[in-house]
Design a protein around this motif. Structure first.
Motif, PDB file in Angstrom:
ATOM      1  N   PHE A 101     -10.179  70.695  30.769  1.00 48.38           N
ATOM      2  CA  PHE A 101      -9.184  71.491  31.504  1.00 48.38           C
ATOM      3  C   PHE A 101      -8.086  71.974  30.564  1.00 48.38           C
ATOM      4  N   ALA A 102      -7.617  71.097  29.670  1.00 43.73           N
ATOM      5  CA  ALA A 102      -6.587  71.475  28.696  1.00 43.73           C
ATOM      6  C   ALA A 102      -7.117  72.547  27.758  1.00 43.73           C
ATOM      7  N   LEU A 103      -8.388  72.438  27.385  1.00 46.20           N
ATOM      8  CA  LEU A 103      -8.988  73.423  26.481  1.00 46.20           C
ATOM      9  C   LEU A 103      -9.092  74.791  27.152  1.00 46.20           C
TER      10      LEU A 103
ATOM     11  N   ILE B  30      -5.579  76.291  27.320  1.00 44.71           N
ATOM     12  CA  ILE B  30      -5.186  76.837  26.010  1.00 44.71           C
ATOM     13  C   ILE B  30      -5.896  78.161  25.756  1.00 44.71           C
ATOM     14  N   LEU B  31      -7.172  78.219  26.080  1.00 46.26           N
ATOM     15  CA  LEU B  31      -7.935  79.454  25.881  1.00 46.26           C
ATOM     16  C   LEU B  31      -7.390  80.588  26.740  1.00 46.26           C
ATOM     17  N   GLY B  32      -7.036  80.280  27.989  1.00 47.35           N
ATOM     18  CA  GLY B  32      -6.470  81.307  28.870  1.00 47.35           C
ATOM     19  C   GLY B  32      -5.145  81.835  28.354  1.00 47.35           C
ATOM     20  N   ILE B  33      -4.287  80.930  27.872  1.00 47.63           N
ATOM     21  CA  ILE B  33      -2.994  81.360  27.323  1.00 47.63           C
ATOM     22  C   ILE B  33      -3.207  82.209  26.076  1.00 47.63           C
ATOM     23  N   ALA B  34      -4.137  81.793  25.228  1.00 44.25           N
ATOM     24  CA  ALA B  34      -4.430  82.558  24.003  1.00 44.25           C
ATOM     25  C   ALA B  34      -4.940  83.959  24.332  1.00 44.25           C
TER      26      ALA B  34
ATOM     27  N   LEU C  26     -10.578  74.293  18.510  1.00 48.06           N
ATOM     28  CA  LEU C  26      -9.851  73.129  19.017  1.00 48.06           C
ATOM     29  C   LEU C  26     -10.746  72.147  19.758  1.00 48.06           C
ATOM     30  N   GLY C  27     -12.004  72.534  19.976  1.00 45.79           N
ATOM     31  CA  GLY C  27     -12.919  71.679  20.731  1.00 45.79           C
ATOM     32  C   GLY C  27     -13.129  70.316  20.102  1.00 45.79           C
ATOM     33  N   MET C  28     -13.055  70.233  18.781  1.00 52.66           N
ATOM     34  CA  MET C  28     -13.251  68.950  18.102  1.00 52.66           C
ATOM     35  C   MET C  28     -11.995  68.075  18.137  1.00 52.66           C
ATOM     36  N   PHE C  29     -10.879  68.655  18.554  1.00 53.89           N
ATOM     37  CA  PHE C  29      -9.625  67.889  18.606  1.00 53.89           C
ATOM     38  C   PHE C  29      -9.164  67.627  20.036  1.00 53.89           C
ATOM     39  N   VAL C  30      -9.500  68.526  20.959  1.00 55.71           N
ATOM     40  CA  VAL C  30      -9.080  68.394  22.363  1.00 55.71           C
ATOM     41  C   VAL C  30     -10.302  68.031  23.203  1.00 55.71           C
TER      42      VAL C  30
END
Length: 207
Positions: free
Chosen positions: A86-88, A91-95, A78-82
């Motif tokens: 902080f949002a990235l 998302i990683l923590g939730i995943a 998702l790094g190329m889209f987000v």
């Protein structure tokens, strides 16, 4: 001729039902009539490679692999889209939290024996509804600690070599991320296991 044919058909039906009756009877009485299987005739699956791997090796590998996979698919993917870091990280923590609760811990519960040898590798050995909502912030905390570790390593290298402050010497990648995540996870699980041991020891033996 017709009579002989009918007799043959009747005999075949009797033999058929007799065979099936015997098969059912053998199946029902299988436990009573079962004898010990010689060691050399046991299924190869029972003597497979994974059964010989120590529990702690499998536990560490599973935890490490899933943490690295989350980094690969969500941080890199998702790094190329987000663009918002902080949002990235969120998302990683939730995943990682979802992966821990639904995949890693369930895998441990599935492969462990009656000795429950994988309980000590889980923060919450028993599956409850509330564990899902606790594993999410727990995983996010671990991700933040990993990010803090990366930042401090980069800061130390930049200071030691006199590099520009915006230089990124050590970037985030799945292998090292998985290792850092695993180390922090083991620290907190170790603290939990120690607390459980002390409480049980005090309960069983008193003061």
């Amino acid at each position: 001729m017709a009579k002989k044919k009918n007799d043959d058909t009747k005999e075949e039906l009797q033999n058929y039902y007799q065979l099936n009756t015997d098969a059912v009877e053998r199946l029902v009485n299988a436990d009573k009539n079962a004898s010990e299987i010689p060691e050399e005739e046991k299924p190869l699956a029972k003597q497979g490679f994974l059964s010989k791997v120590p529990c702690f090796v499998k536990a560490l590998f599973i935890k490490y692999w899933f943490a690295g996979a989350c980094c690969f698919f969500f941080y890199w993917g998702l790094g190329m889209f987000v663009s918002d870091q902080f949002a990235l990280i969120l998302i990683l923590g939730i995943a990682c939290g979802i992966s821990t609760d639904l995949l890693v811990n369930n895998a441990f519960r599935f492969i462990q024996s009656s000795d429950r040898e994988y309980d000590k590798w889980m923060l919450f050995p028993k599956k409850k509804l509330w564990t899902f909502f606790v594993n999410l912030p727990y995983a996010l905390m671990l991700v933040l600690l990993v990010v803090y570790t990366y930042n401090n390593i980069n800061l130390w290298i930049i200071t030691a070599k006199g590099l520009p402050s915006e230089t990124v010497v050590l970037g985030v990648e799945p292998f090292l991320f998985g290792l850092f995540y695993l180390i922090y996870d083991l620290v907190f699980i170790g603290i939990k296991d120690l607390i459980v041991y002390v409480v049980r020891h005090k309960k069983n033996y008193g003061n």
